[in-house]
Design an enzyme around this catalytic site. Structure first.
Site, PDB file in Angstrom:
ATOM      1  NE  ARG A 308     -35.969 -22.885 -13.535  1.00  0.00           N
ATOM      2  CZ  ARG A 308     -36.729 -22.964 -14.607  1.00  0.00           C
ATOM      3  NH1 ARG A 308     -37.980 -22.541 -14.578  1.00  0.00           N
ATOM      4  NH2 ARG A 308     -36.261 -23.482 -15.738  1.00  0.00           N
ATOM      5  CG  ASP A 437     -26.609 -23.057 -21.545  1.00  0.00           C
ATOM      6  OD1 ASP A 437     -26.285 -23.965 -20.747  1.00  0.00           O
ATOM      7  OD2 ASP A 437     -27.784 -22.696 -21.700  1.00  0.00           O
TER       8      ASP A 437
HETATM    9  C1  DMJ Z   1     -33.298 -20.414 -17.299  1.00  0.00           C
HETATM   10  O1  DMJ Z   1     -33.679 -21.355 -16.393  1.00  0.00           O
HETATM   11  C2  DMJ Z   1     -31.858 -20.053 -17.153  1.00  0.00           C
HETATM   12  O2  DMJ Z   1     -31.598 -18.869 -17.796  1.00  0.00           O
HETATM   13  C3  DMJ Z   1     -30.948 -21.110 -17.687  1.00  0.00           C
HETATM   14  O3  DMJ Z   1     -29.619 -20.709 -17.658  1.00  0.00           O
HETATM   15  C4  DMJ Z   1     -31.306 -21.447 -19.109  1.00  0.00           C
HETATM   16  N1  DMJ Z   1     -32.686 -21.740 -19.248  1.00  0.00           N
HETATM   17  C5  DMJ Z   1     -33.660 -20.846 -18.670  1.00  0.00           C
HETATM   18  C6  DMJ Z   1     -34.009 -19.661 -19.534  1.00  0.00           C
HETATM   19  O4  DMJ Z   1     -33.954 -19.859 -20.862  1.00  0.00           O
END
Ligand code: DMJ
Length: 673
Positions: A308, A437
């Site tokens: 972020r 993921d």
């Molecule tokens: C975000 O911080 C990013 O996309 C991350 O990969 C997964 N979680 C959140 C959004 O869902």
């Protein structure tokens, strides 16, 4: 002189001979030694016969000649030295020149990788040397002409002069850089990028955005305007009640802190740039310049702050060309580095950015696999920009290590990894959802970022997708939706997190980059499933987790929702994949699906006084149970992907030039396609 030769006249009278004989005769008579002694004596006599003035003049002349001699000796010595050490100096000059070229902001930096490339990623060592500013690739309208001065530097091979001139060039360009060129919604990569190659030490800036690079803005359509309106509404809530804090609590008109670093503001910077919200951007920039301080005694999560904050600052730097954001990115990047000081080099989950200490969570020495393998795009880019290879070395080491680890199942990875032993833990559970993921996402994206050369990344990605097909794909009833379930110790579970909906977009991106057409087919079936996770629910919004029905039952849909899973956090993954699918297929249904989702966000999550909120119950349209929190990724990702999905301008973040990090922050591809 010949008639008075000593050979015929016998021993001469010294006085007479001293005046009249030439050297030949003297040597011929008495031999060399005798004549030398004799000359010394006669010279002395002669000297004594001179007047004081004459002697002073001669002495002065001698002194003058001596000084001249010393001076010319020194410069001869230098010349000699330079001849004898020529090859050494040549090397130095050659090293200095590429450095100068690299330091020229007309070309983005191409740092390091040298060490890290050996062995695991052998291809990287073949990466090309840095390019001259004037041989940049890419469409001519994107090429920034090298300052003539910098080109001249090379020909001259005068290192000292060159360094001075470079300082001048940089000075001029620095002044130019401090003026932000606002291009709003028409974004072109403002630099041609290069893969890592030589180490450099000079900080680099993107090339200046010149008038000739500017294109006529593509008009914004109705749906994009609706996104801008939604963004402004969200921003109003944040500005009014949470300015400079991490997240807005729109119902209580307050805020929550996670790291205390203005998370929403930073996550939203590049979205504002892309949406063309100039005023909002300038205001936020001021906050970054004056109030964003990382020297704080606070524990941050390495992964979250990388994707972020570091990701957001880097992408904003690239889009705006404003060096403020690069400076801030360097600062946070350096402060996160202590996380890598572990016995295994697998980073800890948490870092105190003020104290420079890192630690795992209190209850375990494990880190999450997705977290340690989804910080690479950002740290690699930081190395490239700064010329400091330590960032890339640290994250590449993690990938190399994970590549060799046992405990995978046909390319699928467990969810945890131990920071002491470096081994996977909690073996036998495989998911494409939470905790794993973005491992898969970043395998492909690093491969693309680096110019499709790092074969082990591709290998791991391809294997993993085969693993997904073999172990995790099933079809639901009654609609026969293909979904990605989970595997726990050999038992299949029909559970799918909303997070898994990143996968269709990633598969499509891989296919677009030359991978199997099967991946695209799978992407098409999976995005349909993700859409159904919204469409089959009462509010038209997906829950956090669904369970698919494997057997047809009367009155049952494909999607079942457990009470604990029926919240919606305004997550982006489905919209993200819709964006990729629309970009690559042009099929308008993807835009229509996204439009439905936006309307449902507006219907059920919009707070009248400003902001949007997560909700607790997607199954209850009359009371979706607002949770009073707007996650930063709603502005950083969800609305950004919405806006891009509705755009027909493929140059609005061209996917052959940019790669999105997992928080939707676009970073340049090092060798654009
Ligand atoms: C975000 O911080 C990013 O996309 C991350 O990969 C997964 N979680 C959140 C959004 O869902």
């Amino acid at each position: 002189a010949a008639m008075y030769s000593g050979a015929s006249a016998g021993p001469p009278r010294r006085d007479f001979i001293s005046v009249t004989l030439g050297p030949e005769e003297a040597i011929g008579v008495g031999g060399y030694n005798n004549s030398k002694a004799w000359r010394r004596r006669s010279c002395w006599r002669k000297w004594k016969q001179l007047s004081r003035l004459q002697r002073s003049v001669i002495l002065f002349l001698f002194a003058f000649l001596a000084v001249c001699g010393v001076i010319s000796y020194t410069s001869m010595g230098e010349a000699w030295k330079s001849i004898t050490t020529k090859s050494l100096d040549d090397q130095k000059t050659e090293q200095a020149i590429p450095r100068l070229k690299l330091a020229n902001p007309a070309v983005l930096p191409a740092p390091q990788k040298a060490d890290a490339n050996h062995g695991e990623y052998p291809e990287l060592s073949l990466q090309k040397p840095p390019k001259l500013p004037h041989v940049r690739r890419g469409p001519s309208n994107l090429q920034i002409k090298a300052p003539q001065r910098a080109t001249r530097l090379k020909a001259r091979h005068d290192t000292v002069r060159a360094v001075e001139e470079l300082a001048e060039v940089n000075k001029v360009e620095k002044t130019e850089k401090s003026i932000i060129s606002w291009r709003g919604a028409v974004i072109e990569p403002d630099q041609i990028t290069e893969p890592p190659s030589n180490k450099i030490t000079e900080p680099e800036k993107p090339s200046s955005v010149e008038a000739e690079d500017q294109k006529e803005p593509v008009p914004i359509n109705e749906r994009q305007l609706a996104v801008i309106e939604a963004f402004r509404h969200a921003w109003k809530g944040y500005k009014d009640f949470a300015w400079g804090h991490d997240e807005l609590k729109p119902l209580s008109k307050s805020y929550s802190e996670w790291f205390g670093l203005g998370l929403t503001l930073i996550d939203a910077l590049d979205t504002m740039w892309i949406l063309g919200l100039k005023e909002e951007f300038e205001e936020a920039r001021k906050w970054v310049a004056n109030d964003l301080v990382f020297d704080k005694n606070v524990d941050v999560n390495l992964f979250e702050s990388t994707i972020r904050i570091l990701g957001g600052l880097l992408s904003t730097y690239h889009l705006s060309g404003d060096s403020l954001f690069l400076e801030k990115a360097k600062d946070i990047g350096n402060r996160l580095m202590p996380a890598f000081k572990t016995p295994s080099k697998i980073p800890y989950s948490d870092v105190n950015i003020g104290r420079g200490t890192a630690h795992p969570p209190r209850w375990t020495s494990d880190s999450t696999v997705a977290e340690v393998t989804s910080i690479q795009l950002e740290f690699r880019e930081l190395s490239r920009l700064t010329g400091d290879e330590k960032f890339q070395k640290a994250v590449d080491e993690v990938m190399k290590h994970v590549h060799t680890l046992s405990g995978k199942n046909d390319g699928l990875v467990p969810m945890f990894i131990n920071t002491n032993s470096g081994q996977f833990t909690h073996l036998g559970v495989y998911t494409l959802g939470a905790r794993a993921d973005s491992y898969y996402e970043y395998l492909l994206k690093q491969w693309i970022q680096g110019g499709k050369k790092e074969n082990e990344l591709l290998e791991d990605y391809m294997k993993a997708i085969e693993g997904v097909k073999k172990h995790l794909l099933q079809r639901s009833e009654p609609k026969k939706l293909t979904f990605v379930g989970e595997l726990a110790h050999g038992h299949f579970s029909a559970k799918m997190d909303h997070l898994v909906c990143f996968l269709p977009g990633t598969l499509a991106l891989g296919a677009h980059n030359g991978l199997s057409a099967d991946h695209m087919k799978l992407a098409e079936t999976l995005i349909e499933t993700c859409y159904q996770m919204y469409a089959q629910v009462e509010t038209g919004l997906s829950p956090e987790i669904v369970h698919f029905n494997l057997h047809a039952q009367k009155g049952h849909k494909d999607v079942e929702i457990k009470p604990a899973d029926r919240h919606n956090l305004l997550r982006p993954e489905t919209v993200e994949s819709l964006f990729y699918m629309y970009r690559f297929t042009g099929d308008k249904k993807y835009q229509d699906w996204g439009w439905e989702i936006l309307q449902n966000f507006n219907r059920y999550t919009r707070v009248p006084t400003g902001g949007y909120t997560s909700i607790n119950n997607v199954q209850n349209p009359s009371n979706p149970e607002p949770r009073d929190k707007m996650e930063s990724f709603f502005l950083g990702e969800t609305l950004k992907y919405m806006f891009l999905l509705f755009s027909d301008d493929i140059d609005l973040i061209n996917l052959d030039k940019y790669i999105f990090n997992t928080e939707a922050h676009p970073l340049p591809i090092w060798v654009p396609a």
